[in-house]
Design a protein around this motif. Structure first.
Motif, PDB file in Angstrom:
ATOM      1  N   THR A 196       0.839  -1.194   0.000  1.00 25.34           N
ATOM      2  CA  THR A 196       0.000   0.000   0.000  1.00 25.34           C
ATOM      3  C   THR A 196       0.880   1.253   0.000  1.00 25.34           C
ATOM      4  O   THR A 196       1.269   1.747  -1.046  1.00 25.34           O
ATOM      5  CB  THR A 196      -0.956  -0.009   1.199  1.00 25.34           C
ATOM      6  N   THR A 197       1.211   1.738   1.178  1.00 26.13           N
ATOM      7  CA  THR A 197       2.025   2.956   1.264  1.00 26.13           C
ATOM      8  C   THR A 197       3.386   2.763   0.613  1.00 26.13           C
ATOM      9  O   THR A 197       3.928   3.690   0.006  1.00 26.13           O
ATOM     10  CB  THR A 197       2.202   3.372   2.740  1.00 26.13           C
ATOM     11  N   GLY A 198       3.956   1.559   0.719  1.00 24.78           N
ATOM     12  CA  GLY A 198       5.280   1.295   0.158  1.00 24.78           C
ATOM     13  C   GLY A 198       5.349   1.507  -1.344  1.00 24.78           C
ATOM     14  O   GLY A 198       6.396   1.870  -1.877  1.00 24.78           O
ATOM     15  N   LEU A 199       4.240   1.277  -2.045  1.00 19.66           N
ATOM     16  CA  LEU A 199       4.188   1.514  -3.496  1.00 19.66           C
ATOM     17  C   LEU A 199       3.498   2.828  -3.838  1.00 19.66           C
ATOM     18  O   LEU A 199       3.885   3.515  -4.782  1.00 19.66           O
ATOM     19  CB  LEU A 199       3.459   0.355  -4.187  1.00 19.66           C
ATOM     20  N   TYR A 200       2.471   3.184  -3.071  1.00 21.21           N
ATOM     21  CA  TYR A 200       1.691   4.379  -3.377  1.00 21.21           C
ATOM     22  C   TYR A 200       2.530   5.652  -3.239  1.00 21.21           C
ATOM     23  O   TYR A 200       2.455   6.545  -4.090  1.00 21.21           O
ATOM     24  CB  TYR A 200       0.488   4.448  -2.441  1.00 21.21           C
ATOM     25  N   VAL A 201       3.330   5.746  -2.192  1.00 18.34           N
ATOM     26  CA  VAL A 201       4.106   6.965  -1.955  1.00 18.34           C
ATOM     27  C   VAL A 201       5.106   7.223  -3.090  1.00 18.34           C
ATOM     28  O   VAL A 201       5.096   8.305  -3.693  1.00 18.34           O
ATOM     29  CB  VAL A 201       4.813   6.924  -0.586  1.00 18.34           C
ATOM     30  N   PRO A 202       5.993   6.255  -3.424  1.00 15.18           N
ATOM     31  CA  PRO A 202       6.954   6.575  -4.480  1.00 15.18           C
ATOM     32  C   PRO A 202       6.346   6.676  -5.872  1.00 15.18           C
ATOM     33  O   PRO A 202       6.777   7.496  -6.684  1.00 15.18           O
ATOM     34  CB  PRO A 202       7.967   5.420  -4.410  1.00 15.18           C
ATOM     35  N   ILE A 203       5.318   5.874  -6.178  1.00 15.61           N
ATOM     36  CA  ILE A 203       4.794   5.845  -7.539  1.00 15.61           C
ATOM     37  C   ILE A 203       3.736   6.915  -7.768  1.00 15.61           C
ATOM     38  O   ILE A 203       3.742   7.601  -8.796  1.00 15.61           O
ATOM     39  CB  ILE A 203       4.221   4.445  -7.864  1.00 15.61           C
ATOM     40  N   VAL A 204       2.827   7.075  -6.834  1.00 14.68           N
ATOM     41  CA  VAL A 204       1.716   8.010  -7.028  1.00 14.68           C
ATOM     42  C   VAL A 204       2.032   9.404  -6.502  1.00 14.68           C
ATOM     43  O   VAL A 204       1.749  10.402  -7.150  1.00 14.68           O
ATOM     44  CB  VAL A 204       0.433   7.470  -6.360  1.00 14.68           C
ATOM     45  N   MET A 205       2.643   9.493  -5.314  1.00 17.80           N
ATOM     46  CA  MET A 205       2.821  10.796  -4.666  1.00 17.80           C
ATOM     47  C   MET A 205       4.152  11.467  -5.006  1.00 17.80           C
ATOM     48  O   MET A 205       4.270  12.690  -4.918  1.00 17.80           O
ATOM     49  CB  MET A 205       2.682  10.650  -3.153  1.00 17.80           C
ATOM     50  N   VAL A 206       5.167  10.676  -5.347  1.00 13.16           N
ATOM     51  CA  VAL A 206       6.484  11.251  -5.604  1.00 13.16           C
ATOM     52  C   VAL A 206       6.808  11.277  -7.099  1.00 13.16           C
ATOM     53  O   VAL A 206       7.265  12.295  -7.635  1.00 13.16           O
ATOM     54  CB  VAL A 206       7.579  10.476  -4.840  1.00 13.16           C
TER      55      VAL A 206
END
Length: 579
Positions: A287-297
């Motif tokens: 979840t956060t491990g993929l969402y943060v770098p791919i979607v948010m960053v």
């Protein structure tokens, strides 16, 4: 593409002479980025098939001399000294005299070379006429006029690769070398008068002490606006909907498989937030491990690097560095530190990675620390404006004013206290030119791929580490232990310690949690400043570890904590005097 017939081809030349565009023309987009062993200097490698030979093509870092004055020139010297089957020396036809200095140094090594006399179209526009045939006879090496951005002359240049030769013997002492270069220029170059064009006037204005600053601020503002617009657009209209539509069912299936709770569930899928998975707050690997770098960053990385590539290839970036050099030198950096600093406003992770453009470890340490302490990323800025802005924009101004003053004061202190010096900014100002779409695309692809390969695995490791700490109760224990410190020094309630410590996971989420505690305006401002300046988010923390090493990371973290507490206490006292 390897074999016994593999040969090595170097592309060498000054910065901003079109080597990257030539590299793209020769190799296409099939290239890899490497760091020279023992350095942070990167270079591109690609392949060229010509007849029965496979050439490994290396884009040597731009250098003005093989008597190194910085790390990039050290790498250039080593690559040239390692030898090659052929070296294409790329010369800027608009600045032939300066370019020939490096060419003569390479020819001293008696290596097989040929010359790409690049940007001959711009030379003609400037009234510069060069006789390539005469230059070839004087140097006794093949000389081919080229325009790398359009492909003009590239095929002929490659056809003449077998003709590469050591050429004439050139003088070895500096004075004799310049005298010989002068004699060559007299015989091959003529300059006729031409009137200044609008582009010429813009070039002059952009390095003027007053108008250059005005243009620089306008370019920064426009670039930052474009980066935010593109980044937020990609998040809101593309990546976030895709994640929720296609990835959420997968995560829910994994969550159901693990029973909706438990240690393994929290590690893989993350904690349930109000009975469901939340990509931003669950802190699971999927979840956060993929969402943060791919979607948010990633969207900010893509939009920033696209803008950076355009400014580089257009020829504006060296001018921006010159304009800000005087200010940045006062805090131990040179003008090019403006690049990672600007990138940090989108996301601190690529900002830290971009400190590799700086010449010394000292400069990289100062820049990385200042980015982590005083430059809020886009997500944090959105929460500052949203949460703090709800109580009045004057409080937002207090937060940003404190961060800016901290950036200046801390930078000056580090410059004064750290051993070493900031090297002078020595950069050739190139003419403005229309960028090559292919070259820009290759740069963007290499930089985004580098982000994926370096940052995403580090974020996953960091999420895993924090999840273990949370499951073991370490995070809760630290919150309880530090609560008296926050109360005594910062005047905050004990429950504010938890969100501030949570900032190591997600600072923007932590600001949102602070806003729910019913703090007074002064307390919310103090807490937000302390949170912004203290522990970096986990992604930035991991990248700092990767870039600085354990000892320098510990030093940087110590500086962050002291700076955050000092700023928080100072603002608390000043606000109490005005109440």
């Amino acid at each position: 593409m390897t074999g016994q017939s593999d040969k090595k081809l170097l592309l060498a030349g000054n910065p901003n002479v079109g080597k990257s565009a030539l590299f793209t023309r020769i190799t296409g987009v099939h290239a890899v980025s490497s760091n020279y062993p023992g350095t942070t200097v990167g270079f591109l490698e690609g392949w060229l098939r010509r007849s029965d030979d496979a050439w490994r093509v290396i884009d040597v870092p731009g250098a003005y001399t093989l008597n190194p004055t910085n790390e990039a020139e050290e790498v250039a010297e080593r690559l040239v000294n390692d030898g090659a089957d052929a070296i294409i020396i790329v010369l800027d036809a608009t600045a032939l005299e300066r370019n020939l200095f490096l060419a003569f140094q390479i020819m001293e090594r008696r290596l097989p070379v040929l010359i790409a006399l690049n940007m001959v179209d711009e030379a003609r526009h400037k009234g510069i006429e060069i006789d390539p045939e005469r230059l070839e006879k004087l140097l006794a090496v093949p000389v081919v006029p080229t325009v790398a951005v359009t492909g003009e002359g590239i095929s002929r240049l490659l056809d003449r690769l077998p003709e590469a030769s050591a050429g004439r013997e050139v003088p070895s002492s500096r004075e004799d070398r310049w005298a010989a270069i002068g004699q060559v220029i007299e015989q091959v170059q003529k300059v006729r008068h031409r009137h200044h064009t609008l582009m010429d006037k813009l070039e002059d204005a952009s390095v003027n002490s007053f108008w250059g600053l005005v243009i620089g601020i306008a370019v920064i503002a426009a670039s930052f606006t474009a980066i935010r617009f593109v980044g937020e657009g990609l998040i809101e209209h593309l990546l976030d909907p895709l994640f929720h539509r296609f990835w959420m069912p997968v995560v829910n299936a994994v969550s159901n498989f693990f029973g909706g709770s438990g240690f393994l569930h929290d590690i893989v899928a993350g904690r349930m937030i109000d009975g469901s998975i939340d990509f931003e707050q669950s802190f699971g690997l999927l979840t956060t491990g993929l969402y943060v770098p791919i979607v948010m960053v990633l969207p900010y990385v893509v939009s920033f690097y696209a803008m950076l590539s355009f400014l580089e290839d257009f020829g504006y970036l060296p001018r921006l560095a010159v304009i800000f050099d005087a200010l940045l030198h006062r805090i131990g950096l040179h003008g090019f530190a403006i690049v990672p600093s600007l990138l940090g406003f989108g996301c601190n992770v690529p900002g830290i990675l971009a400190t590799r453009v700086l010449d010394s470890a000292r400069e990289r340490f100062i820049a990385a620390t200042l980015i982590s302490v005083a430059i809020p990323c886009a997500g944090l800025q959105a929460m500052i404006i949203g949460a703090v802005g709800d109580i009045g924009m004057k409080w937002v101004a207090v937060v940003y004013g404190t961060l800016f003053l901290s950036w200046l004061i801390l930078g000056r202190l580090l410059h004064t206290l750290l051993p070493g010096y900031s090297p002078e900014l020595i950069v050739e100002i190139p003419p403005y030119r229309i960028p090559s779409i292919n070259a820009m695309g290759l740069k963007l692809w290499m930089r985004v791929r580098g982000f994926f390969l370096e940052a995403v695995p580090l974020v996953l490791v960091g999420i895993l580490l924090i999840s273990f700490m949370d499951a073991a109760g370490i995070t809760a224990y630290l919150s309880r232990m530090l609560a008296p410190v926050f109360s005594g020094l910062l005047g905050l309630p004990a429950e504010a310690a938890g969100p501030i410590l949570l900032g190591i996971l997600r600072k923007d989420v932590a600001v949102g949690m602070l806003a729910t505690l019913g703090l007074s305006p002064a307390q919310l401002v103090v807490a937000t400043i302390t949170l912004s300046m203290t522990f970096p988010c986990i992604a930035t923390f991991i990248v700092l570890w990767r870039e600085l090493g354990g000892k320098r990371l510990a030093a940087s973290m110590g500086i962050m904590i002291v700076s955050a507490l000092t700023a928080g206490v100072t603002v608390r006292l000043l606000l109490s005097l005005n109440v």
